[in-house]
Scaffold this motif. Sequence first.
Motif, PDB file in Angstrom:
ATOM      1  N   ILE A 168     -43.461  -8.821  70.989  1.00 40.41           N
ATOM      2  CA  ILE A 168     -42.642  -9.649  70.096  1.00 40.41           C
ATOM      3  C   ILE A 168     -42.434 -11.029  70.714  1.00 40.41           C
ATOM      4  CG2 ILE A 168     -40.293  -9.905  69.157  1.00 40.41           C
ATOM      5  CD1 ILE A 168     -40.419  -6.798  68.784  1.00 40.41           C
ATOM      6  N   GLN A 169     -42.204 -11.045  72.032  1.00 43.73           N
ATOM      7  CA  GLN A 169     -42.027 -12.325  72.717  1.00 43.73           C
ATOM      8  C   GLN A 169     -43.297 -13.177  72.624  1.00 43.73           C
ATOM      9  OE1 GLN A 169     -39.231 -13.579  73.870  1.00 43.73           O
ATOM     10  NE2 GLN A 169     -40.326 -15.449  74.355  1.00 43.73           N
ATOM     11  N   ALA A 170     -44.454 -12.530  72.677  1.00 39.27           N
ATOM     12  CA  ALA A 170     -45.720 -13.262  72.565  1.00 39.27           C
ATOM     13  C   ALA A 170     -45.832 -13.945  71.207  1.00 39.27           C
ATOM     14  CB  ALA A 170     -46.896 -12.308  72.778  1.00 39.27           C
ATOM     15  N   LEU A 171     -45.423 -13.241  70.150  1.00 41.63           N
ATOM     16  CA  LEU A 171     -45.396 -13.846  68.815  1.00 41.63           C
ATOM     17  C   LEU A 171     -44.398 -15.000  68.782  1.00 41.63           C
ATOM     18  CD1 LEU A 171     -46.613 -13.496  65.963  1.00 41.63           C
ATOM     19  CD2 LEU A 171     -44.679 -12.015  65.429  1.00 41.63           C
ATOM     20  N   ASN A 172     -43.279 -14.819  69.461  1.00 41.43           N
ATOM     21  CA  ASN A 172     -42.263 -15.865  69.513  1.00 41.43           C
ATOM     22  C   ASN A 172     -42.719 -17.091  70.296  1.00 41.43           C
ATOM     23  OD1 ASN A 172     -40.467 -14.302  68.048  1.00 41.43           O
ATOM     24  ND2 ASN A 172     -39.485 -13.429  69.846  1.00 41.43           N
ATOM     25  N   VAL A 173     -43.643 -16.887  71.239  1.00 37.26           N
ATOM     26  CA  VAL A 173     -44.212 -18.029  71.973  1.00 37.26           C
ATOM     27  C   VAL A 173     -44.840 -19.010  70.992  1.00 37.26           C
ATOM     28  CG1 VAL A 173     -46.138 -18.702  73.472  1.00 37.26           C
ATOM     29  CG2 VAL A 173     -44.585 -16.896  74.185  1.00 37.26           C
TER      30      VAL A 173
ATOM     31  N   SER B 111     -42.702  -9.850  63.132  1.00 40.55           N
ATOM     32  CA  SER B 111     -42.146  -9.082  64.252  1.00 40.55           C
ATOM     33  C   SER B 111     -41.648  -7.713  63.787  1.00 40.55           C
ATOM     34  CB  SER B 111     -40.992  -9.849  64.910  1.00 40.55           C
ATOM     35  OG  SER B 111     -41.448 -11.028  65.512  1.00 40.55           O
ATOM     36  N   LEU B 112     -40.922  -7.725  62.663  1.00 44.14           N
ATOM     37  CA  LEU B 112     -40.350  -6.476  62.161  1.00 44.14           C
ATOM     38  C   LEU B 112     -41.411  -5.520  61.640  1.00 44.14           C
ATOM     39  CD1 LEU B 112     -37.105  -7.428  60.181  1.00 44.14           C
ATOM     40  CD2 LEU B 112     -37.274  -5.921  62.162  1.00 44.14           C
ATOM     41  N   LEU B 113     -42.245  -6.028  60.708  1.00 43.25           N
ATOM     42  CA  LEU B 113     -43.162  -5.150  59.985  1.00 43.25           C
ATOM     43  C   LEU B 113     -44.354  -4.704  60.814  1.00 43.25           C
ATOM     44  CD1 LEU B 113     -43.135  -6.937  56.497  1.00 43.25           C
ATOM     45  CD2 LEU B 113     -41.762  -4.985  57.264  1.00 43.25           C
ATOM     46  N   MET B 114     -44.846  -5.583  61.696  1.00 44.58           N
ATOM     47  CA  MET B 114     -46.048  -5.255  62.473  1.00 44.58           C
ATOM     48  C   MET B 114     -45.726  -4.605  63.813  1.00 44.58           C
ATOM     49  SD  MET B 114     -48.422  -8.625  61.773  1.00 44.58           S
ATOM     50  CE  MET B 114     -49.588  -8.109  63.014  1.00 44.58           C
TER      51      MET B 114
ATOM     52  N   ILE C  52     -32.155   6.289  71.577  1.00 45.90           N
ATOM     53  CA  ILE C  52     -31.132   5.346  71.117  1.00 45.90           C
ATOM     54  C   ILE C  52     -31.567   3.907  71.372  1.00 45.90           C
ATOM     55  CG2 ILE C  52     -28.755   4.563  71.506  1.00 45.90           C
ATOM     56  CD1 ILE C  52     -28.191   7.582  72.287  1.00 45.90           C
ATOM     57  N   ILE C  53     -32.165   3.670  72.543  1.00 46.42           N
ATOM     58  CA  ILE C  53     -32.634   2.316  72.883  1.00 46.42           C
ATOM     59  C   ILE C  53     -33.706   1.854  71.902  1.00 46.42           C
ATOM     60  CG2 ILE C  53     -33.992   1.022  74.589  1.00 46.42           C
ATOM     61  CD1 ILE C  53     -31.052   1.220  75.317  1.00 46.42           C
ATOM     62  N   MET C  54     -34.554   2.777  71.431  1.00 43.54           N
ATOM     63  CA  MET C  54     -35.614   2.409  70.483  1.00 43.54           C
ATOM     64  C   MET C  54     -35.040   2.015  69.120  1.00 43.54           C
ATOM     65  SD  MET C  54     -38.213   2.349  72.309  1.00 43.54           S
ATOM     66  CE  MET C  54     -39.325   1.842  71.002  1.00 43.54           C
ATOM     67  N   VAL C  55     -33.882   2.553  68.740  1.00 38.36           N
ATOM     68  CA  VAL C  55     -33.214   2.114  67.508  1.00 38.36           C
ATOM     69  C   VAL C  55     -32.706   0.679  67.697  1.00 38.36           C
ATOM     70  CG1 VAL C  55     -31.258   2.502  65.961  1.00 38.36           C
ATOM     71  CG2 VAL C  55     -32.569   4.461  66.822  1.00 38.36           C
ATOM     72  N   GLY C  56     -32.061   0.418  68.831  1.00 38.55           N
ATOM     73  CA  GLY C  56     -31.561  -0.927  69.117  1.00 38.55           C
ATOM     74  C   GLY C  56     -32.667  -1.958  69.241  1.00 38.55           C
ATOM     75  N   PHE C  57     -33.889  -1.503  69.573  1.00 39.11           N
ATOM     76  CA  PHE C  57     -35.048  -2.378  69.726  1.00 39.11           C
ATOM     77  C   PHE C  57     -35.334  -3.178  68.451  1.00 39.11           C
ATOM     78  CE2 PHE C  57     -39.809  -2.318  69.152  1.00 39.11           C
ATOM     79  CZ  PHE C  57     -40.075  -3.422  69.956  1.00 39.11           C
ATOM     80  N   VAL C  58     -35.127  -2.585  67.279  1.00 40.24           N
ATOM     81  CA  VAL C  58     -35.378  -3.273  66.000  1.00 40.24           C
ATOM     82  C   VAL C  58     -34.479  -4.511  65.891  1.00 40.24           C
ATOM     83  CG1 VAL C  58     -35.265  -3.080  63.488  1.00 40.24           C
ATOM     84  CG2 VAL C  58     -36.099  -1.149  64.850  1.00 40.24           C
ATOM     85  N   PHE C  59     -33.209  -4.345  66.223  1.00 40.70           N
ATOM     86  CA  PHE C  59     -32.270  -5.468  66.154  1.00 40.70           C
ATOM     87  C   PHE C  59     -32.554  -6.492  67.263  1.00 40.70           C
ATOM     88  CE2 PHE C  59     -30.241  -1.886  64.097  1.00 40.70           C
ATOM     89  CZ  PHE C  59     -29.765  -2.460  62.926  1.00 40.70           C
ATOM     90  N   GLN C  60     -32.961  -5.999  68.401  1.00 44.36           N
ATOM     91  CA  GLN C  60     -33.282  -6.888  69.515  1.00 44.36           C
ATOM     92  C   GLN C  60     -34.445  -7.808  69.160  1.00 44.36           C
ATOM     93  OE1 GLN C  60     -33.808  -4.665  73.125  1.00 44.36           O
ATOM     94  NE2 GLN C  60     -33.727  -6.460  74.449  1.00 44.36           N
TER      95      GLN C  60
END
Length: 470
Positions: A84-89, A118-121, A157-165
Amino acid sequence: MLMISSECEENKKKTKLLALFKNPTKVDVINIAWPVLVELLLSSLFGMIDMMMLGRISDNSLAAASVAAVGITNQPLFIGLSLIQALNVGGTAMVARYLGSNQSDRIETTLKHIMLLSLLMLAIPLSILGIIFTDSIMNFMGAQADTLQAGRYYFKIIMVGFVFQSLNMSISAALRGIGETKIPMKINLKVNFLNVIGNALLIYGYLGFPKLGVTGAGISTALANVIASIFLFSYVIKGKSIVKLNIKKPFKFDKDIIYNLVKIGLPASIEQMVLRTGVLLFVKIVAGLGTVIYAAHQISLNILGLSFQPGQAFGIAASSLVGRSLGANELSKAEDYAKETRRIGSMISTFMAIIFFFFGPQLVRLYSNDPEIIKNASLALKIIALVQPFQSSQFILAGGLRGAGDTFWPLVGTFCGVLLVRVVLAHIFVNIMGLGLAGAWMAVFVDQFVRWLFVYARFRTGKWKYVKIR
């Protein structure tokens, strides 16, 4: 005569100090970098406190397993975050370019593209896979039975929070592209503070809350990501910034923006996949040394996170300032910004290296009283201190290249450094020569040096100044 000489020296010092603060390049760099640096340092500090809380669980075996569970969970999580960070770059570079070339009207549609892609892919599919295959992933990462038992629900639980992150990262990347770094800093500090409070309540069961251990830490972290999303969305929807989000405005895919994201983001994505694959293989080697040694390694990584921050903060500043300057066709100014960010960031990292080298045992004791953990992690920190000059310079110059949209050579450096050097040398040093955790960190040192060589050589050519985007 002595009095006159002393006055002259004093005047020279004052002139130099005044020049430091009047240098517009330094001022621009510091204005953008300091909020990011404060945000990242305090986020790392909060992360260290989280780890300390887990390390202080009364049952030493459970404490070590909990710390190891967080470390093992972080590796696949970081793969997702790095993609996701790479896309944000690409998003940061494009927003900076559009701002520099007075095309502010394209910033909102760029943000929408980044968020949706980021979300869909990435975020939603990876989150679902992580929740379904938790045990398989943790076993592949080398988790021992005690680590798997302690960390299974934490992982889910962390993987659920990953979507919002992922949403938070996309909005923050756009804001940083225009140099607006204070808002992400303020929001992240608030939610990290809430996260620490939530951890204390849910790990130890204070104030009548259930005592959930590492699972409680996961719940607190996920809730913190949700709250951060609410704050960031509220800010961009209100339209007070150049980065706006009008949810009523129809969304249309723009082929030029997609082209730019692919051109800049694809090499960055491949770089992150290479990096995370290499780190994953590296972690498997270290995890094979046992739970206690892996806990020492994870504590070393947690402390090392502090030293990443100057490089990352000034790398973000370099991306924004280089991209903006190239958008305005000011090529020499772009180079000045890159050099200044590297100079200041490297000074800070060197100071941190001295602390790691001489005060390693004291830092490790904040996490654990286990003599074996203190011994191994302290030795690792001495090697980490030697890594600092190359790591910081590499981070910052790579940030400048990414801001220019030149993401291919950081990919080459990472491929050679991580996959061909770090993993191979770690296997030799740990599994063949029996050097233990110290051998693993010696491999990291060589890796960082190789990556620095590639990035520095590319920067010196100056060809990055002529990368075009649509």
